[in-house]
Design an enzyme around this catalytic site. Structure first.
Site, PDB file in Angstrom:
ATOM      1  N   HIS A 173       3.358   6.691  -6.888  1.00 46.63           N
ATOM      2  CA  HIS A 173       2.642   7.878  -7.366  1.00 46.63           C
ATOM      3  C   HIS A 173       3.577   9.094  -7.292  1.00 46.63           C
ATOM      4  O   HIS A 173       3.611   9.932  -8.183  1.00 46.63           O
ATOM      5  CB  HIS A 173       1.413   8.101  -6.481  1.00 46.63           C
ATOM      6  CG  HIS A 173       0.287   8.835  -7.142  1.00 46.63           C
ATOM      7  ND1 HIS A 173      -0.868   9.148  -6.474  1.00 46.63           N
ATOM      8  CD2 HIS A 173       0.132   9.318  -8.392  1.00 46.63           C
ATOM      9  CE1 HIS A 173      -1.689   9.791  -7.304  1.00 46.63           C
ATOM     10  NE2 HIS A 173      -1.103   9.910  -8.464  1.00 46.63           N
ATOM     11  N   HIS A 210       1.696   4.518  -2.818  1.00 46.52           N
ATOM     12  CA  HIS A 210       1.806   5.980  -2.663  1.00 46.52           C
ATOM     13  C   HIS A 210       3.168   6.442  -3.180  1.00 46.52           C
ATOM     14  O   HIS A 210       3.282   7.451  -3.856  1.00 46.52           O
ATOM     15  CB  HIS A 210       1.715   6.377  -1.189  1.00 46.52           C
ATOM     16  CG  HIS A 210       0.338   6.313  -0.622  1.00 46.52           C
ATOM     17  ND1 HIS A 210      -0.727   6.976  -1.180  1.00 46.52           N
ATOM     18  CD2 HIS A 210      -0.148   5.689   0.484  1.00 46.52           C
ATOM     19  CE1 HIS A 210      -1.815   6.754  -0.445  1.00 46.52           C
ATOM     20  NE2 HIS A 210      -1.487   5.970   0.570  1.00 46.52           N
ATOM     21  N   HIS A 244       0.832  -1.207   0.000  1.00 49.42           N
ATOM     22  CA  HIS A 244       0.000   0.000   0.000  1.00 49.42           C
ATOM     23  C   HIS A 244       0.870   1.261   0.000  1.00 49.42           C
ATOM     24  O   HIS A 244       0.730   2.131  -0.856  1.00 49.42           O
ATOM     25  CB  HIS A 244      -0.905  -0.035   1.238  1.00 49.42           C
ATOM     26  CG  HIS A 244      -1.748   1.191   1.421  1.00 49.42           C
ATOM     27  ND1 HIS A 244      -3.092   1.206   1.163  1.00 49.42           N
ATOM     28  CD2 HIS A 244      -1.435   2.446   1.834  1.00 49.42           C
ATOM     29  CE1 HIS A 244      -3.581   2.416   1.401  1.00 49.42           C
ATOM     30  NE2 HIS A 244      -2.588   3.190   1.817  1.00 49.42           N
ATOM     31  N   GLU A 245       1.767   1.320   0.970  1.00 55.27           N
ATOM     32  CA  GLU A 245       2.605   2.517   1.081  1.00 55.27           C
ATOM     33  C   GLU A 245       3.497   2.664  -0.137  1.00 55.27           C
ATOM     34  O   GLU A 245       3.759   3.771  -0.596  1.00 55.27           O
ATOM     35  CB  GLU A 245       3.441   2.492   2.363  1.00 55.27           C
ATOM     36  CG  GLU A 245       2.616   2.500   3.658  1.00 55.27           C
ATOM     37  CD  GLU A 245       1.578   3.618   3.703  1.00 55.27           C
ATOM     38  OE1 GLU A 245       1.797   4.676   3.081  1.00 55.27           O
ATOM     39  OE2 GLU A 245       0.534   3.423   4.357  1.00 55.27           O
TER      40      GLU A 245
HETATM   41 ZN    ZN Z   1      -2.700   5.266   2.093  1.00 56.68          ZN
END
Ligand code: ZN
Length: 678
Positions: free
Chosen positions: A471, A468, A464-465
């Site tokens: 991105h 980010h 998940h991290e």
């Molecule tokens: Zn998040």
């Protein structure tokens, strides 16, 4: 001696930064910024991108290069000295940004560029920045009359201070608490590594026995595995009353919550919004509080029957274990037992197959395959011996980004997991400045000579991290203010992160990132099949819980009267009556630790987790169509979503990627909540 925070280029010199550097650096940069603003604001020639917007961009970046590392160290290697320096300068910075955002002269200049003939010859990205600025100036009070402007500024200053105090209180209340067990019998049910870690913690504290804390790697195993109900209750009570009136009054967040809500309401009304939620949504993908409530209501309607069934199953199973009624501190414990019985495996069993190095390599492999990049270790100054540094190369072997890992929980480190920007990609006359990310988690550190082992949940968090991070790191935007995650709508920001979680559930991916810590054998297929079957275990209850938090948040900021008789406790109790399937004890003070909305950026925005899940599940469904490790789908996701950052709206990026607007179907299907599946 030169100040390492003022180098303005290259990587932060973490090995040299000291608390005493903070104030001189920030003072110098703020003075420089004020001088620049004065010059720009009083220049008589018509403003242009080059003469006006760009110098502001440059200075904003320079300031973040000094302040960013301070904020980072304050979060991961907190000391009283650093915290003091951080808080002192935070006050100065928020005053500065508040002045900046309300300087009507700058506002007029931005409007001047927006209405100039030259505007149409700017790049779409530059236009987006100018349009965002004009919007944000309005939201920042630039059109307010003088008296209201002063009040607006005062509110912003107080809010920034209160938020910082809120999270300090949570951290202190978490750090202050520990519970020593001296009777070994009380440890029954706990996994060996949790017991070892508790023993090590006691030794570190010069105590005999086993020391448990409210940090997640210590707290969670107790809640899930400790047979001793009293031990679970003790820790649950401590955890769910952190920073409340039941502890030290200095750390009580109750008055802070009331004040924050009052100030936010006042701020929104100064700007002519009916409530804080409306002003918060002005920069989000969702349009109105009603739209958010409708969205949550639709989800709640779909999830509630599943949540009720989950709870009924749990209660029935609890009875077979001798629980006549389930207390709040029994739920995780009984849930874990039921899961083991239903699916015959435990988190602990799976964890043995997920050593840190295999997981890291597995993550890198996915990223390398679908996005056509390469990740290698690299060298840089770090802030703690457990931190590490990596480089990302493109297919041509050129460096395009870097990142830091800091993965283990420790004292003085803020809990949770997050990605933060260290350096943001931009084009300057000297060339491209490459993006750098911080990836911070709070996983269990290695014990003894064993490698760190991750639970599957932790692996998901890790992916998940990193989403980010991608991105931020894979952006191709040249202008600072909309590069990477900058300028991306809050409720769309979780799209790449939640998207990445999907890969942890693909056999093709997972099988290659497992090796049993003792035998070296990969995860058996039967175990994976059980995990998959268990994936949606209690999905209804979990969805209901997320809706509970999101609804609490949006109501608190749209319907609740902060000057009225009700309290936030009343609001959360009402919300629970409507959507929760298990009501925690009256003394539960969840909201006192709800940093997302009181100390983070999620105020009137917590719904965005679910909102973005709709986007991410739907995005991932293209990989389900074209192949899990499809480079074609990956390239499309990279070019239309990740590379675009905030240079256009999230809806534009999504439609360009998927060829249509998002649909809720994929999410409901992934959660086993499709029509007729119950
Ligand atoms: Zn998040």
């Amino acid at each position: 001696m030169s100040n390492p925070l003022l180098s303005g280029q290259g990587l932060p010199q973490f090995d040299q930064i000291k608390p005493e550097h903070v104030s001189p650096a920030i003072d110098a940069l703020l003075a420089e910024g004020r001088k620049l603003i004065e010059t720009l604001a009083t220049t008589e020639t018509a403003p242009t991108w080059e003469s006006f917007a760009l110098p502001l961009e440059d200075h904003s970046e320079k300031l973040s290069r000094a302040w960013g590392p301070v904020g980072h160290m304050n979060a991961v290697v907190n000391t009283p000295e650093l915290r003091e320096a951080y808080n002192d300068n935070l006050t100065k910075l928020s005053a500065y940004y508040s002045d900046l955002s309300q300087d009507e002269r700058l506002y007029q200049k931005f409007k001047g560029i927006q209405s100039s003939d030259a505007f149409s010859s700017l790049t779409a990205t530059q236009q987006k920045i100018i349009n965002n600025e004009v919007r944000d100036f309005k939201l920042g009070g630039a059109e307010l009359p003088e008296d209201k402007k002063a009040r607006y500024k005062e509110i912003a200053k107080q809010l920034s201070k209160l938020s910082s105090q809120f999270s300090d209180n949570v951290l202190d209340a978490t750090n202050d608490y520990s519970h020593l067990v001296t009777n070994e019998a009380e440890l029954s049910g706990l996994p060996a590594d949790a017991i070892e870690a508790a023993k090590a913690a006691a030794e570190e504290n010069n105590q005999q026995g086993w020391l448990f804390t409210l940090h997640f790697p210590s707290y969670l195993p107790v809640m899930q595995y400790a047979d001793n109900q009293a031990l679970r209750e003790t820790l649950y009570r401590a955890y769910s009353t952190r920073a409340s009136e039941f502890g030290s009054s200095e750390l009580d967040n109750t008055p802070l919550i009331a004040n924050i809500l009052k100030l936010r309401d006042e701020e929104a009304k100064l700007l002519d919004f009916a409530n804080y939620a409306e002003s918060s949504l002005a920069t989000k993908m969702a349009d109105t509080p009603e739209q958010v409530k409708d969205f949550l209501a639709t989800l709640a309607k779909r999830a509630k029957p599943f949540a009720k069934q989950d709870m009924a199953d749990l209660k029935a199973y609890g009875k077979t274990l001798g629980f006549d009624a389930l207390k709040a501190w029994d739920i995780s414990y009984v849930s874990e037992k039921l899961r083991q019985e239903k699916y015959a495996f435990s988190d602990q069993e799976v964890k043995q197959y997920l050593p840190e190095n295999k997981v890291k390599a597995g993550l890198f492999k996915v990223v390398e395959t679908i996005f056509g990049v390469q990740i290698t270790p690299a060298e840089a100054p770090i802030w703690h011996e457990n931190a590490s540094f990596y480089q990302i190369n493109n297919a041509q072997g050129q460096a395009i980004a870097y990142f830091y890992f800091d993965l283990y929980a420790r004292k003085g480190k803020r809990g949770g997991a997050w990605m933060d920007e260290c350096i943001t990609r931009r084009k300057t006359p000297a060339g491209i400045e490459l993006p750098v990310a911080y990836l911070t988690c709070n996983f269990s550190a290695p014990v003894g000579n064993k490698p760190a082992l991750f639970t599957h949940d932790e692996v998901e968090t890790f992916f998940h991290e990193f989403g980010h991070g991608l991105h931020h790191m894979l952006t191709q935007v040249d202008e600072y203010s909309v590069s990477g995650i900058k300028g991306v709508e809050w409720d769309a920001v979780e799209l790449p992160s939640q998207f990445m979680e999907n890969f942890c559930w693909e056999w093709e991916v997972l099988k290659n990132m497992t090796a049993h810590v003792e035998t070296g054998k990969p995860l058996p297929r039967e175990l994976f099949d059980k995990m998959l079957a268990a994936k949606n275990y209690q999905a209804g209850m979990q969805t209901a819980r997320q809706i509970e938090f999101a609804l609490f948040d949006i109501r608190l900021h749209s319907e609740f009267d902060p000057n009225g008789k009700q309290t936030s406790q009343d609001v959360i109790e009402q919300v629970r009556e409507e959507v929760a399937v298990s009501i925690p004890p009256k003394w539960n003070r969840f909201q006192n630790g709800f940093s997302h909305i009181f100390a983070g950026g999620y105020a009137a925005g917590y719904y965005s987790y679910k909102w973005a899940e709709v986007l991410s599940a739907d995005a991932y469904s293209l990989f389900e169509e074209l192949g899990v490790l499809s480079e074609e789908a990956g390239t499309r996701f990279k070019t239309e979503v990740l590379e675009q950052g905030g240079s256009r709206t999230a809806m534009e990026s999504f439609v360009a990627f998927r060829g249509r607007e998002p649909s809720m179907d994929a999410l409901l299907r992934h959660n086993g909540m499709s029509e007729g599946t119950m």
